[in-house]
Write a protein that holds these residues in place. Structure first.
Motif, PDB file in Angstrom:
ATOM      1  N   PRO A 116      31.538  -3.992 -47.768  1.00 12.54           N
ATOM      2  CA  PRO A 116      31.111  -3.185 -48.919  1.00 12.54           C
ATOM      3  C   PRO A 116      32.172  -2.213 -49.421  1.00 12.54           C
ATOM      4  O   PRO A 116      32.135  -1.816 -50.588  1.00 12.54           O
ATOM      5  CB  PRO A 116      29.881  -2.441 -48.385  1.00 12.54           C
ATOM      6  N   ARG A 121      26.197  -6.279 -54.618  1.00 15.54           N
ATOM      7  CA  ARG A 121      26.068  -5.811 -53.231  1.00 15.54           C
ATOM      8  C   ARG A 121      24.837  -6.412 -52.562  1.00 15.54           C
ATOM      9  O   ARG A 121      24.897  -6.879 -51.416  1.00 15.54           O
ATOM     10  CB  ARG A 121      25.980  -4.284 -53.200  1.00 15.54           C
ATOM     11  N   ALA A 122      23.715  -6.404 -53.280  1.00 17.34           N
ATOM     12  CA  ALA A 122      22.474  -6.942 -52.711  1.00 17.34           C
ATOM     13  C   ALA A 122      22.593  -8.438 -52.442  1.00 17.34           C
ATOM     14  O   ALA A 122      22.194  -8.924 -51.372  1.00 17.34           O
ATOM     15  CB  ALA A 122      21.309  -6.659 -53.662  1.00 17.34           C
ATOM     16  N   ASP A 142      32.378   0.411 -63.489  1.00 16.03           N
ATOM     17  CA  ASP A 142      31.222   1.007 -62.817  1.00 16.03           C
ATOM     18  C   ASP A 142      29.909   0.409 -63.316  1.00 16.03           C
ATOM     19  O   ASP A 142      28.874   1.076 -63.355  1.00 16.03           O
ATOM     20  CB  ASP A 142      31.207   2.528 -63.037  1.00 16.03           C
ATOM     21  N   ILE A 181      15.477  -5.755 -54.865  1.00 17.28           N
ATOM     22  CA  ILE A 181      16.285  -4.555 -55.061  1.00 17.28           C
ATOM     23  C   ILE A 181      15.361  -3.405 -55.446  1.00 17.28           C
ATOM     24  O   ILE A 181      14.738  -3.431 -56.512  1.00 17.28           O
ATOM     25  CB  ILE A 181      17.359  -4.764 -56.147  1.00 17.28           C
ATOM     26  N   ASP A 182      15.255  -2.438 -54.559  1.00 17.19           N
ATOM     27  CA  ASP A 182      14.394  -1.270 -54.790  1.00 17.19           C
ATOM     28  C   ASP A 182      12.967  -1.687 -55.127  1.00 17.19           C
ATOM     29  O   ASP A 182      12.326  -1.135 -56.027  1.00 17.19           O
ATOM     30  CB  ASP A 182      14.965  -0.391 -55.915  1.00 17.19           C
ATOM     31  N   ASP A 201      25.537  -3.081 -58.124  1.00 17.63           N
ATOM     32  CA  ASP A 201      24.453  -3.015 -57.137  1.00 17.63           C
ATOM     33  C   ASP A 201      23.837  -4.391 -56.899  1.00 17.63           C
ATOM     34  O   ASP A 201      23.432  -4.718 -55.779  1.00 17.63           O
ATOM     35  CB  ASP A 201      23.376  -2.038 -57.612  1.00 17.63           C
ATOM     36  N   LYS A 250      26.380  -1.373 -63.712  1.00 18.16           N
ATOM     37  CA  LYS A 250      25.192  -1.381 -62.851  1.00 18.16           C
ATOM     38  C   LYS A 250      25.055  -2.695 -62.092  1.00 18.16           C
ATOM     39  O   LYS A 250      24.345  -2.770 -61.077  1.00 18.16           O
ATOM     40  CB  LYS A 250      23.943  -1.157 -63.697  1.00 18.16           C
TER      41      LYS A 250
END
Length: 302
Positions: free
Chosen positions: A203, A190-191, A182, A107-108, A187, A184
């Motif tokens: 998604p 999702r990944a 919301d 991730i990133d 994310d 974190k």
């Protein structure tokens, strides 16, 4: 931090100050829901699962899910690292299981690790047992200690609310969370979902949709009624997130496996085990007292 690296602790008065193993205390010492049957659980690597084991696992699975076949079950199992298998101590009969796999994700540009729980099922007469919970805890503890500096998350997909409640009642930071919509961790989910289920992940709805004919819960299993929604906010939130769960869509979820979370979980689990053992001993002691003495203990009749 000693609680993290050792599964042993002093459990007086349960074992008269003898050092006992918390895993054995839970998985081998419980008599579930009044059944005179002790159970235990072990993690078995995929290569060590016997045909008789997988056949027994599928028999349990097929009792609770529709639109499934033995071949589909085995194909899915081949993608797992192994399974936690629960058995009766007397006959070694399999009464529940939870499939697991460990994978890495980027991730990133940052590496994270996920422990993915697949199908998790226990026969109804053994509901209330925590044997799968404790064996799973041992697996995540080992994974955390082997890679102490790599972020670690529990990834699961939920056809029904019971699986989702395992997350909400055992983790402190998780997604989806009705108190932190919301987060974190969204994310992370999702990944994980894109990597593990690229063709099924939606998604926009944050759901996994395997299409028409996907395996779904039997209509008599874990139904959600208006009364349940009113009494259990987490169950209501699950259905809000996954309104099409009856058609087999699955809610992807994740919980952070931090050292602080493991410490808290182990502490609370230990307290639950101690309370349960004390309760069982009190019940056993009461049942062993003759009826004539029970009357005397309660005082003379007037």
């Amino acid at each position: 931090m000693s609680l993290l690296v050792s599964t042993r602790y002093t459990a007086w008065p349960i074992e008269h100050s003898r050092r006992v193993n918390i895993i054995e205390l839970v998985t081998e010492g419980l008599i579930v829901k009044g059944l005179n049957e002790r159970i235990y659980s072990r993690f078995i690597a995929l290569k060590n699962l016997k045909t008789a084991d997988t056949n027994a696992m599928y028999r349990i699975y097929s009792r609770f899910y529709q639109n499934t076949t033995h071949a589909t079950f085995l194909d899915d199992l081949q993608n797992k690292t192994g399974a936690i298998v629960a058995r009766t101590r007397s006959t070694k009969r399999i009464i529940g299981f939870s499939t697991l796999t460990v994978f890495d994700c980027d991730i990133d540009g940052k590496k994270i690790r996920g422990i993915f729980s697949g199908d998790t099922i226990v026969e109804p007469e053994f509901w209330g047992s925590r044997c799968l919970h404790v064996a799973f805890y041992r697996q995540i503890l080992l994974a955390r200690l082997r890679h102490p500096f790599t972020p670690l998350y529990w990834f699961l997909i939920s056809k029904g609310y019971k699986t989702y409640l395992l997350l909400t009642r055992n983790f402190y930071d998780y997604y989806p969370d009705r108190n932190q919509p919301d987060s974190k961790l969204g994310d992370i989910v999702r990944a994980f979902s894109k990597q593990q289920y690229p063709n099924a992940f939606d998604p926009e709805r944050m759901l996994l949709d395997f299409g028409e004919g996907a395996a779904c819960l039997d209509e008599n299993v874990a139904q959600i009624t208006p009364e349940i929604r009113a009494q259990e906010p987490d169950i209501a939130y699950f259905e809000d997130c996954n309104p099409s769960w009856r058609q087999g869509t699955e809610l992807p979820c994740a919980g952070e496996i931090s050292f602080s979370a493991l410490t808290k979980y182990c502490y609370h689990l230990s307290l639950k085990v101690i309370r349960l053992k004390l309760k069982q001993r009190a019940i056993a002691k009461t049942q062993s007292v003759p009826d004539a003495l029970k009357g005397d203990a309660a005082g003379p009749e007037i």
